[in-house]
Design a protein around this motif. Structure first.
Motif, PDB file in Angstrom:
ATOM      1  N   PRO A  16       0.743  -1.120  -0.034  1.00 40.74           N
ATOM      2  CA  PRO A  16      -0.219   0.172  -0.053  1.00 40.74           C
ATOM      3  C   PRO A  16       0.737   1.123  -0.034  1.00 40.74           C
ATOM      4  O   PRO A  16       1.951   1.264   0.709  1.00 40.74           O
ATOM      5  N   THR A  17       0.535   2.278  -0.735  1.00 41.94           N
ATOM      6  CA  THR A  17       1.171   3.628  -0.942  1.00 41.94           C
ATOM      7  C   THR A  17       0.191   4.764  -0.438  1.00 41.94           C
ATOM      8  O   THR A  17       0.640   5.864  -0.571  1.00 41.94           O
ATOM      9  N   SER A  18      -0.949   4.515   0.440  1.00 38.79           N
ATOM     10  CA  SER A  18      -1.904   5.620   0.545  1.00 38.79           C
ATOM     11  C   SER A  18      -1.097   6.243   1.689  1.00 38.79           C
ATOM     12  O   SER A  18      -0.095   6.044   2.278  1.00 38.79           O
ATOM     13  N   PRO A  76      -1.413   8.639  11.029  1.00 35.10           N
ATOM     14  CA  PRO A  76      -0.210   8.836  12.288  1.00 35.10           C
ATOM     15  C   PRO A  76      -0.426   7.777  13.286  1.00 35.10           C
ATOM     16  O   PRO A  76      -1.489   7.410  13.712  1.00 35.10           O
ATOM     17  N   ILE A  77       0.776   7.168  13.493  1.00 39.42           N
ATOM     18  CA  ILE A  77       0.927   6.203  14.741  1.00 39.42           C
ATOM     19  C   ILE A  77       1.501   6.653  16.148  1.00 39.42           C
ATOM     20  O   ILE A  77       2.375   7.534  15.937  1.00 39.42           O
ATOM     21  N   PRO A  78       0.790   6.751  16.989  1.00 39.61           N
ATOM     22  CA  PRO A  78       1.258   7.357  18.304  1.00 39.61           C
ATOM     23  C   PRO A  78       2.512   6.820  18.652  1.00 39.61           C
ATOM     24  O   PRO A  78       2.842   5.704  18.401  1.00 39.61           O
ATOM     25  N   LYS A  79       3.164   7.544  19.545  1.00 41.09           N
ATOM     26  CA  LYS A  79       4.551   7.334  19.959  1.00 41.09           C
ATOM     27  C   LYS A  79       4.011   6.167  20.988  1.00 41.09           C
ATOM     28  O   LYS A  79       3.140   6.318  21.866  1.00 41.09           O
ATOM     29  N   ILE A  80       4.908   5.119  21.210  1.00 44.92           N
ATOM     30  CA  ILE A  80       4.729   3.934  21.846  1.00 44.92           C
ATOM     31  C   ILE A  80       5.628   3.965  23.242  1.00 44.92           C
ATOM     32  O   ILE A  80       4.775   3.618  24.439  1.00 44.92           O
ATOM     33  N   GLN A  81       6.515   4.118  23.222  1.00 47.96           N
ATOM     34  CA  GLN A  81       7.567   4.089  24.491  1.00 47.96           C
ATOM     35  C   GLN A  81       7.222   5.320  25.274  1.00 47.96           C
ATOM     36  O   GLN A  81       7.139   6.339  24.990  1.00 47.96           O
ATOM     37  N   LEU A 138       4.170  -2.239  10.758  1.00 49.64           N
ATOM     38  CA  LEU A 138       5.055  -2.517   9.552  1.00 49.64           C
ATOM     39  C   LEU A 138       4.719  -1.868   8.565  1.00 49.64           C
ATOM     40  O   LEU A 138       5.567  -1.371   7.690  1.00 49.64           O
ATOM     41  N   LEU A 139       3.312  -1.780   8.214  1.00 48.26           N
ATOM     42  CA  LEU A 139       2.750  -1.016   6.909  1.00 48.26           C
ATOM     43  C   LEU A 139       2.848   0.296   7.022  1.00 48.26           C
ATOM     44  O   LEU A 139       2.338   1.045   6.223  1.00 48.26           O
ATOM     45  N   GLY A 140       3.275   0.675   8.429  1.00 45.74           N
ATOM     46  CA  GLY A 140       3.239   2.279   8.686  1.00 45.74           C
ATOM     47  C   GLY A 140       1.899   3.125   8.526  1.00 45.74           C
ATOM     48  O   GLY A 140       1.731   4.381   8.342  1.00 45.74           O
ATOM     49  N   GLY A 141       0.964   2.281   8.986  1.00 43.09           N
ATOM     50  CA  GLY A 141      -0.491   2.947   9.018  1.00 43.09           C
ATOM     51  C   GLY A 141      -0.904   3.131   7.831  1.00 43.09           C
ATOM     52  O   GLY A 141      -1.845   4.105   7.569  1.00 43.09           O
ATOM     53  N   THR A 142      -0.487   2.670   6.661  1.00 42.53           N
ATOM     54  CA  THR A 142      -1.112   2.828   5.050  1.00 42.53           C
ATOM     55  C   THR A 142      -2.383   2.158   4.930  1.00 42.53           C
ATOM     56  O   THR A 142      -3.016   2.615   3.872  1.00 42.53           O
TER      57      THR A 142
END
Length: 599
Positions: free
Chosen positions: A70-72, A76-81, A331-335
């Motif tokens: 996917p290339t969409s 945004p993925i929130p900070k985890i640590q 791994l897909l960066g939220g795409t």
């Protein structure tokens, strides 16, 4: 004597082969290593097993078009640590002491493997014999490459890469390959070592591509669903192969991270295409099962029917299917939002049907992830079974709480992690058993400990059919059974008393620590490590143990590769600086192999 032309060809072949091997070695020698390294190379035991060679055949069922990565625009993925505060001098001293003890345990295991089973799959920690149950490709070596790198054992890392050159993934001692285990241990290990070392060793990606191309043959079926137990030598030699009518959910649904990462690194979309077709089929039927949101343990991949079985669990045979939902999203960066939606359906169903609070002597507010079966009459029957394998769930829920903005589920994650810690601390050995049962509270908000209720529960769950009928004799009968079965308070049955060096409990403790910053979790991890050190260490390595319900358990002659690939890695990371393999930069596969997340 060979004719001149053949001699010249033979000489040319030898020279070219030598140059190729030499070029690999030159590429590997990135560190300034002493010449003594070459003089102490471990020797592989002589192979006794016949080798079966993989053959490449034209695809019988090729795909007409490939699903692309996917290339969409990514969500945004929130900070985890957690934002960790600087530690005090005393905290640093204590942490480094623990870190050193874990590294020492790894080095002891690694030394035993090198001495007795180099380039074989596993070492017998009691006998020193080796086993080759995973293809005979040096499972412990490949599985532990990234652990070597993370622990800063760079000379051993390079030595292992030199040995890796000699491993031929196109020949095996096994006629039938376990596609799932081969993917998570070998393919995952190669890709992780490549990512962690900054992509500077092309050998790792070359080997990963070679293995990926071999495993890709297992997907050559009419509906592109892979075979779980694959007769790779026969392959498509005589006729087209078909997917199996009975495949475990975990085996079908836990290939996505490794194949996706291989596509990301090689630019070859066929690997991602292979696993995305599985995901699409799982998503299509997720809410049509006997418990909507969950997939049953057994799936019919041949007919693409995932709704037939009536047994549900997050434990063995299904576990990593669920684990990979939030991790593939990362791994897909939220795409794509597909994995987020699948996870949300699954976690809501799990909270309603699988998680329960057990009756415990200290009235701990903990959760266990159990199992459920739906009868043909539509009734749901809960099995209050705990498994060491389900201890991954707390870490998964904590990760999902962060990346999908479900903050209230951090409490659920802590309760699940505390449930596994309780199971460890309740055993005389300080180690949790493989499988056990407890007594679920009818009302999680009214769960006060009663020894009499616990004893009646033991009787009802185990001896109701053949035992006494009055309450007084039921309690007496159960008291006697507690002694005979060596039951700790709160447990109604321990079905499998072994501990086989599993990582799931420390995995979730590590993830929750990195997310919350709660240093008390480090103390719990240290208690677990000390208990394992005491019970499992042998002169050669560390051994699975037979019975965690006794203080001095018998050791078993087995040490699977996940001991050095997963368990010791998670123990090391929880005592490392939080920046080492940050959850904001990496995502772990189910064999604890960290893959670099897209920037």
């Amino acid at each position: 004597m060979l004719p001149f032309g053949r001699r010249r060809a033979a000489v040319f072949f030898i020279v070219v082969s030598g140059l190729l091997i030499f070029s690999q070695l030159v590429r590997l020698d990135q560190w300034d290593l002493s010449s003594s390294l070459w003089q102490t190379e471990p020797q592989a035991p002589e192979r006794a097993e016949p080798r079966i060679h993989f053959q490449t055949f034209p695809e019988v069922y090729p795909v007409s078009s490939l699903i692309q990565l996917p290339t969409s625009t990514p969500s945004p993925i929130p900070k985890i640590q957690h934002d960790f505060e600087p530690e005090t001098a005393s905290q640093s001293k204590e942490r480094l002491k623990r870190l050193g003890a874990v590294k020492k345990a790894f080095l002891h295991s690694w030394k035993g493997y090198k001495a007795h089973a180099w380039l074989q799959d596993e070492v017998g920690p009691l006998s020193g014999e080796y086993k080759n149950d995973f293809g005979g490709w040096g499972a412990t070596l490949v599985d532990s490459l990234d652990t070597l790198y993370i622990m800063g054992l760079h000379e051993e890392f390079v030595r292992s890469l030199r040995a890796l050159i000699t491993i031929d993934f196109s020949a095996s001692n096994l006629a039938t390959l376990n596609v799932f285990e081969t993917t998570i241990r070998y393919l995952g290990g190669l890709l992780s070592a490549y990512d962690l070392s900054g992509g500077q060793y092309s050998l790792l990606l070359d080997k990963a591509r070679q293995l990926g191309d071999i495993l890709y043959g297992a997907f050559d079926t009419p509906n592109r669903m892979p075979l779980a137990r694959w007769d790779w030598a026969a392959g498509q030699r005589y006729h087209g192969q078909t997917a199996q009518s009975h495949i475990l959910a975990a085996e079908l649904g836990s290939l996505s991270l490794e194949f996706t990462r291989l596509s990301q690194l090689t630019g070859e979309p066929k690997y991602y295409d292979a696993v995305q077709r599985i995901t699409d089929a799982l998503a299509e039927q997720q809410n049509d099962t006997h418990i909507p949101g969950l997939w049953p343990v057994a799936l019919n991949a041949k007919k693409l029917r995932f709704t037939e079985d009536r047994s549900f669990t997050l434990g063995g045979m299904a576990d990593s299917l669920y684990e990979y939902l939030p991790k593939e999203h990362l791994l897909l960066g939220g795409t794509t939002q597909q994995y987020a939606q699948m996870y949300e359906f699954a976690i809501e169903a799990a909270k309603e049907h699988l998680f329960f609070r057990p009756l415990t002597p200290g009235n701990q507010d903990i959760l266990i992830s159990g199992s459920v079966r739906k009868s043909s009459f539509g009734a749901l029957k809960q099995d209050p079974q705990g498994q060491h394998l389900t201890c991954f769930v707390g870490g998964m829920v904590a990760l999902g709480a962060k990346i999908f903005s479900r903050p209230e589920e951090l409490t659920t994650a802590r309760q699940l992690v505390d449930g596994c810690i309780w199971a460890y601390e309740s055993m005389p050995s300080g180690i949790m058993p493989e499988t056990f049962r407890v007594m679920p509270c009818k009302d999680p908000h009214d769960c006060e400990w009663s020894r009499e209720a616990w004893l009646k529960g033991i009787f009802d769950m185990n001896h109701k059919a053949a035992g006494p009928k009055d309450d007084e004799n039921k309690v007496a009968f159960a008291e006697n059974w507690v002694v005979q079965a060596k039951l700790s308070q709160g447990f109604t049955e321990v079905m499998d008393k072994r501990y086989i060096l599993r990582p799931e409990a420390i995995e979730s403790i590590f993830i929750l620590y990195r997310i919350t910053g709660d240093r008390r979790l480090q103390d719990k991890a240290w208690q677990m490590f000390q208990a394992i050190e005491k019970a499992a260490r042998t002169p050669i390595s560390y051994a699975a143990i037979a019975d965690v319900t006794v203080n001095d358990p018998e050791r078993l002659d087995t040490c699977e590769s996940f001991w050095t690939a997963e368990t010791l890695k998670y123990f090391f990371l929880i005592f490392s600086e939080p920046s080492i393999v940050s959850l904001d930069e990496f995502v772990f596969n189910t064999e604890a192999h960290p893959f670099r997340r897209p920037a």
